[in-house]
Design an enzyme around this catalytic site. Structure first.
Site, PDB file in Angstrom:
ATOM      1  N   SER A 256      36.235  56.111   6.657  1.00 61.19           N
ATOM      2  CA  SER A 256      36.487  54.971   5.777  1.00 61.19           C
ATOM      3  C   SER A 256      35.929  53.741   6.481  1.00 61.19           C
ATOM      4  CB  SER A 256      37.988  54.803   5.541  1.00 61.19           C
ATOM      5  OG  SER A 256      38.297  53.516   5.029  1.00 61.19           O
TER       6      SER A 256
ATOM      7  N   ASN B 279      37.598  51.371   6.977  1.00 63.48           N
ATOM      8  CA  ASN B 279      38.736  50.854   7.724  1.00 63.48           C
ATOM      9  C   ASN B 279      38.903  51.473   9.107  1.00 63.48           C
ATOM     10  OD1 ASN B 279      39.051  49.515   5.343  1.00 63.48           O
ATOM     11  ND2 ASN B 279      40.817  50.702   4.656  1.00 63.48           N
TER      12      ASN B 279
ATOM     13  N   THR C 197      40.464  12.686  43.108  1.00 63.91           N
ATOM     14  CA  THR C 197      41.491  13.090  42.151  1.00 63.91           C
ATOM     15  C   THR C 197      41.741  11.930  41.200  1.00 63.91           C
ATOM     16  OG1 THR C 197      43.250  12.350  43.650  1.00 63.91           O
ATOM     17  CG2 THR C 197      42.608  14.662  43.782  1.00 63.91           C
TER      18      THR C 197
ATOM     19  N   SER D 172      15.462   8.951  27.134  1.00 60.31           N
ATOM     20  CA  SER D 172      15.663   7.890  26.156  1.00 60.31           C
ATOM     21  C   SER D 172      14.366   7.558  25.447  1.00 60.31           C
ATOM     22  CB  SER D 172      16.204   6.631  26.848  1.00 60.31           C
ATOM     23  OG  SER D 172      16.273   5.544  25.945  1.00 60.31           O
TER      24      SER D 172
END
Length: 478
Positions: free
Chosen positions: A148, A150, A195, A326
């Site tokens: 199937s 499935n 940090t 750019s």
């Protein structure tokens, strides 16, 4: 669609339970695939976009044919023709015929029938018949025997992910190795750790790249572990897991053949009814991909920050220049590779939400939303694979260190006082730090000026190797 005599040379007429419809003569697919092509023009991404899908479907179909042959359910000549057609697909042929959209209704029925029809028509040719002469070998009766959608669809899709995850692991290892090379190259580059974007304590650039390597290595292990869950399949469960239409000896035999043909350790689920509707393995595997994406984006963020500037940013490292940055600012070069990697990560994180919702959509004995789930997992694997090769080859391997800049940051940073804290005590260290921040003077100069430590003591304490790892401080009792 009415056909004239000219059209009859270009189309063959096939029928299904809804009636008749024309199918292109050159097509190996049949009427049910044709209907799916008309119904599901959605993503523009078809099954053959992921080469492991046709391969996995063919592996499953070959396994089923051989099992049915061995059990005396399928004529040996038909079984051998089906197997030979599957071998061609496994070898990479006929993939263009797997043309149904990845997103489809029917819980994957269109995908299963696409495979059944292509295999049937190629097998017919191998037997000396024309495409569409299904009275000699039928897509449903013979290619789909004891199956199937499935059980075939989830089995094949799981297998396709298992096969594809190996490519992901190769890419991750490539990136990990590139980070290892940089960790060794930069092991003597002293720099400031940070940090919350503030100066923290000294470390080496090598330690930073070693951490990248370690975190990628952890994800390699997790991805491998999670992929094993996908090897448990419901093949033989047919429609809802009860095994209706299949011989009671069929399921273990088909899975045994599938393991041999695929080279993967495929396992028959213990409860086929549960396995037919449960999407838990997909959820876990997708979450592992999301975890990897989050880590890769964090790494990309770090590379952008560390290379920021070059004159008004951190400027610890230089990323290889890949393209002008750019259309208006001459000389500007952007960190385009880490930028692209982070965007891939955003996509993968979004895909994980789709997988979560699609998995939740299971109702009773089936999940209708498996197709979009499969699509998004395979897309995530492919994009992460491409992204990691890109990040490794076009960024990490070409990174260079600005050694003098890194060293200046260390000796000009107030964070250096943390290394002196065990020798000066917290009160002295706090006062020195506050003065350094207020006056802009170096911590080392202030310590010398107050006579808190000798030149020899400072030289010893501030040796790079003494600032980047724990020391024996047993005699430093305040």
């Amino acid at each position: 669609m009415a056909l004239d005599n000219t059209d009859l040379n270009e189309y063959r007429i096939e029928h299904d339970l809804l009636g008749e419809a024309p199918v292109p003569q050159e097509a190996y697919y049949g009427i049910q695939t044709q209907r799916a092509l008309e119904n599901f023009n959605i993503s523009g991404v078809t099954l053959n976009h992921f080469s492991n899908i046709p391969k996995a479907l063919a592996m499953v179909k070959k396994s089923c044919a051989l099992a049915n042959r061995d059990l005396g359910m399928l004529d040996a000549a038909k079984a051998d023709a089906i197997a030979d057609a599957c071998d061609e697909i496994i070898a990479g042929k006929l993939h263009d015929q797997f043309s149904v959209d990845m997103i489809q209704g029917g819980a994957g029925t269109s995908t299963n029938m696409n495979a059944n029809e292509v295999i049937a028509n190629r097998a017919l040719e191998l037997m000396g018949y024309r495409r569409g002469q299904y009275e000699h070998l039928h897509p449903n009766t013979h290619v789909n025997m004891a199956q199937s959608t499935n059980d075939v669809y989830p089995t094949a899709m799981r297998l396709s992910m298992v096969l594809k995850h190996n490519e992901l692991v190769v890419a991750a290892k490539s990136l990990k190795n590139a980070c290892d090379v940089k960790a060794e190259e930069f092991k003597d580059v002293l720099k400031m750790g940070r940090t919350q974007l503030q100066d923290a304590v000294p470390m080496t650039l090598g330690q930073e790249f070693r951490a990248f390597s370690t975190t990628i290595g952890e994800d390699i292990d997790r991805i491998k572990d999670m992929a094993k869950l996908l090897c448990e399949v419901n093949l033989g469960g047919t429609a809802i897991g009860t095994g209706i239409t299949a011989d009671n000896r069929y399921a273990p035999l088909a899975v045994k053949y599938l393991s041999e043909i695929s080279g993967q350790n495929m396992i028959l689920a213990g409860d086929l009814v549960e396995a037919t509707s449960d999407m838990g393995a997909f959820v876990i595997f997708s979450s592992a991909l999301k975890r990897m994406a989050v880590k890769l984006s964090k790494m990309s963020n770090d590379l952008r920050l560390l290379s920021s500037g070059p004159l008004c940013g951190f400027n610890d490292i230089n990323l290889p220049e890949m393209q002008p940055g750019s259309s208006i600012m001459p000389g500007k070069v952007n960190p385009v590779i880490p930028e692209a990697m982070s965007q891939i990560a955003f996509h993968v994180i979004g895909n994980d939400l789709v997988v979560t919702m699609a998995s939740e959509a299971a109702q009773l004995q089936l999940n209708y939303a498996e197709p979009v789930l499969v699509y998004k997992i395979l897309e995530s694997i492919q994009q992460l694979t491409n992204g990691m090769f890109m990040l490794s080859d076009r960024c990490v391997k070409g990174i260079t260190a600005n050694r003098d800049v890194c060293m200046d940051y260390v000796y000009n940073s107030v964070g250096l006082v943390t290394a002196l804290n065990p020798y000066l005590g917290y009160e002295n260290s706090s006062r020195i730090a506050k003065t350094a921040l207020k006056t802009g003077r170096r911590v080392v100069d202030l310590v010398k000026e107050e006579g808190l430590l000798t030149d020899e003591q400072l030289a010893e304490i501030l040796k790079p190797e003494n600032m980047i790892a724990p020391l024996d401080l047993s005699n430093k009792v305040h």
